[in-house]
Design a protein around this motif. Sequence first.
Motif, PDB file in Angstrom:
ATOM      1  N   ARG A   1       0.834  -1.370  -0.093  1.00 45.65           N
ATOM      2  CA  ARG A   1      -0.096   0.027  -0.166  1.00 45.65           C
ATOM      3  C   ARG A   1       0.944   1.204   0.114  1.00 45.65           C
ATOM      4  N   LYS A   2       0.536   2.077  -0.711  1.00 43.46           N
ATOM      5  CA  LYS A   2       1.130   3.329  -0.925  1.00 43.46           C
ATOM      6  C   LYS A   2       1.410   4.056   0.408  1.00 43.46           C
ATOM      7  N   SER A   3       0.571   4.039   1.492  1.00 42.08           N
ATOM      8  CA  SER A   3       0.713   4.864   2.554  1.00 42.08           C
ATOM      9  C   SER A   3       1.871   4.001   3.442  1.00 42.08           C
ATOM     10  N   GLU A   4       1.929   2.681   3.302  1.00 43.89           N
ATOM     11  CA  GLU A   4       3.237   1.990   4.164  1.00 43.89           C
ATOM     12  C   GLU A   4       4.239   2.331   3.397  1.00 43.89           C
ATOM     13  N   VAL A   5       4.488   2.392   2.241  1.00 44.75           N
ATOM     14  CA  VAL A   5       5.591   2.708   1.324  1.00 44.75           C
ATOM     15  C   VAL A   5       6.034   4.305   1.672  1.00 44.75           C
ATOM     16  N   ALA A   6       5.110   5.122   1.783  1.00 45.79           N
ATOM     17  CA  ALA A   6       5.470   6.415   2.059  1.00 45.79           C
ATOM     18  C   ALA A   6       6.159   6.785   3.347  1.00 45.79           C
ATOM     19  N   HIS A   7       5.815   5.906   4.303  1.00 48.27           N
ATOM     20  CA  HIS A   7       6.463   5.760   5.737  1.00 48.27           C
ATOM     21  C   HIS A   7       7.872   5.521   5.645  1.00 48.27           C
ATOM     22  N   GLU A   8       8.097   4.354   4.720  1.00 51.43           N
ATOM     23  CA  GLU A   8       9.552   3.858   4.601  1.00 51.43           C
ATOM     24  C   GLU A   8      10.564   5.033   4.097  1.00 51.43           C
ATOM     25  N   VAL A   9       9.732   5.371   2.711  1.00 47.90           N
ATOM     26  CA  VAL A   9      10.368   6.507   1.941  1.00 47.90           C
ATOM     27  C   VAL A   9      10.617   7.549   2.841  1.00 47.90           C
ATOM     28  N   ALA A  10       9.720   8.114   3.627  1.00 53.47           N
ATOM     29  CA  ALA A  10       9.915   9.304   4.580  1.00 53.47           C
ATOM     30  C   ALA A  10      11.199   8.990   5.592  1.00 53.47           C
ATOM     31  N   LYS A  11      11.304   7.912   5.965  1.00 54.56           N
ATOM     32  CA  LYS A  11      12.272   7.475   7.038  1.00 54.56           C
ATOM     33  C   LYS A  11      13.623   7.290   6.047  1.00 54.56           C
ATOM     34  N   LEU A  12      13.692   6.852   4.687  1.00 54.38           N
ATOM     35  CA  LEU A  12      14.772   6.895   4.042  1.00 54.38           C
ATOM     36  C   LEU A  12      15.465   8.473   3.790  1.00 54.38           C
ATOM     37  N   MET A  13      14.540   9.343   3.474  1.00 51.12           N
ATOM     38  CA  MET A  13      14.835  10.570   3.092  1.00 51.12           C
ATOM     39  C   MET A  13      15.417  11.416   4.373  1.00 51.12           C
ATOM     40  N   VAL A  14      14.986  11.167   5.458  1.00 49.25           N
ATOM     41  CA  VAL A  14      15.254  11.843   6.532  1.00 49.25           C
ATOM     42  C   VAL A  14      16.562  11.282   7.102  1.00 49.25           C
ATOM     43  N   ARG A  15      16.850  10.176   6.726  1.00 51.43           N
ATOM     44  CA  ARG A  15      18.260   9.510   7.059  1.00 51.43           C
ATOM     45  C   ARG A  15      19.380   9.691   6.143  1.00 51.43           C
ATOM     46  N   THR A  16      18.955  10.233   4.885  1.00 46.87           N
ATOM     47  CA  THR A  16      20.025  10.386   3.986  1.00 46.87           C
ATOM     48  C   THR A  16      20.142  11.681   3.574  1.00 46.87           C
ATOM     49  N   LYS A  17      21.181  12.455   2.796  1.00 46.27           N
ATOM     50  CA  LYS A  17      21.270  13.553   2.265  1.00 46.27           C
ATOM     51  C   LYS A  17      20.809  13.744   0.853  1.00 46.27           C
TER      52      LYS A  17
ATOM     53  N   GLY B   1      24.167   1.439   4.952  1.00 43.73           N
ATOM     54  CA  GLY B   1      25.376   1.264   4.096  1.00 43.73           C
ATOM     55  C   GLY B   1      26.332   2.200   4.511  1.00 43.73           C
ATOM     56  N   GLY B   2      26.285   2.862   5.545  1.00 44.39           N
ATOM     57  CA  GLY B   2      27.148   3.867   6.079  1.00 44.39           C
ATOM     58  C   GLY B   2      27.549   5.020   5.160  1.00 44.39           C
ATOM     59  N   GLY B   3      28.833   5.318   5.115  1.00 40.29           N
ATOM     60  CA  GLY B   3      29.338   6.532   4.266  1.00 40.29           C
ATOM     61  C   GLY B   3      29.217   6.473   2.974  1.00 40.29           C
ATOM     62  N   ASP B   4      29.131   5.153   2.364  1.00 45.43           N
ATOM     63  CA  ASP B   4      28.981   4.931   1.023  1.00 45.43           C
ATOM     64  C   ASP B   4      27.497   5.206   0.598  1.00 45.43           C
ATOM     65  N   ALA B   5      26.473   5.148   1.787  1.00 49.89           N
ATOM     66  CA  ALA B   5      24.973   5.322   1.271  1.00 49.89           C
ATOM     67  C   ALA B   5      24.525   6.600   1.982  1.00 49.89           C
ATOM     68  N   LYS B   6      25.187   7.479   1.996  1.00 48.05           N
ATOM     69  CA  LYS B   6      24.710   8.660   2.797  1.00 48.05           C
ATOM     70  C   LYS B   6      23.707   9.422   2.252  1.00 48.05           C
ATOM     71  N   PHE B   7      23.691   9.533   0.581  1.00 43.17           N
ATOM     72  CA  PHE B   7      23.016  10.421  -0.017  1.00 43.17           C
ATOM     73  C   PHE B   7      21.601   9.575  -0.538  1.00 43.17           C
ATOM     74  N   THR B   8      20.634  10.077  -0.523  1.00 43.38           N
ATOM     75  CA  THR B   8      19.326   9.612  -1.228  1.00 43.38           C
ATOM     76  C   THR B   8      19.518   8.749  -2.292  1.00 43.38           C
ATOM     77  N   PRO B   9      19.272   7.567  -2.562  1.00 46.06           N
ATOM     78  CA  PRO B   9      19.449   6.757  -3.608  1.00 46.06           C
ATOM     79  C   PRO B   9      18.686   7.145  -4.892  1.00 46.06           C
ATOM     80  N   SER B  10      19.281   6.899  -6.001  1.00 48.04           N
ATOM     81  CA  SER B  10      18.536   7.032  -7.193  1.00 48.04           C
ATOM     82  C   SER B  10      17.548   5.769  -7.223  1.00 48.04           C
ATOM     83  N   TRP B  11      16.328   5.918  -8.315  1.00 48.58           N
ATOM     84  CA  TRP B  11      15.579   4.970  -8.384  1.00 48.58           C
ATOM     85  C   TRP B  11      16.221   3.636  -8.869  1.00 48.58           C
TER      86      TRP B  11
END
Length: 165
Positions: A60-76, A114-124
């Motif tokens: 469900r998009k609402s579940e995915v939105a929660h995970e994406v929000a956490k990802l975006m908050v935790r990455t640059k 992924g630590g320092g190697d994955a500090k930026f928001t990933p591409s699709w």
Amino acid sequence: MRSISNSLISHLVTSKTSAFGSDGQFEGLKLGPFAIKKGWDRQALTQDLAIVREQCRGARKSEVAHEVAKLMVRTKSRAHGDGESRLMAETMVADLSAYPIDVVRFACEYWVEGGGDAKFTPSWPELREICEKRMDGRLRLRRALKYTLSEPSDTDRTTRGEART
């Protein structure tokens, strides 16, 4: 979440195949196509196929939105305007909704861990690669079940009076 039957587990045959990266370099071994040995029970495999289909269903998009929000908050990410950031998040949610929530959660957490190697928001393409690798076994199992169920079982042939070969 329901599990596949012991009957399927005992009839499942796996193989290994070589894995190569996009640069053509050998990366190791991975599981190859699945096969199902003779002697399987149609009813059990039909139930297993229903379970595997459910395990492949998009989230469900609402579940995915929660995970994406956490990802975006935790990455640059590079500086975006409000509209561009919103579009990026909405697009990522829409794309990731094709995958089950456990796969989405795994991909997002894997990236953050992924630590320092994955500090930026990933591409699709980076996220899709993680999701596709995580889905690979499920999709191959689903294909093997669909293929096997498209052929009559030994029991089906016997009840219709066909000779066994």
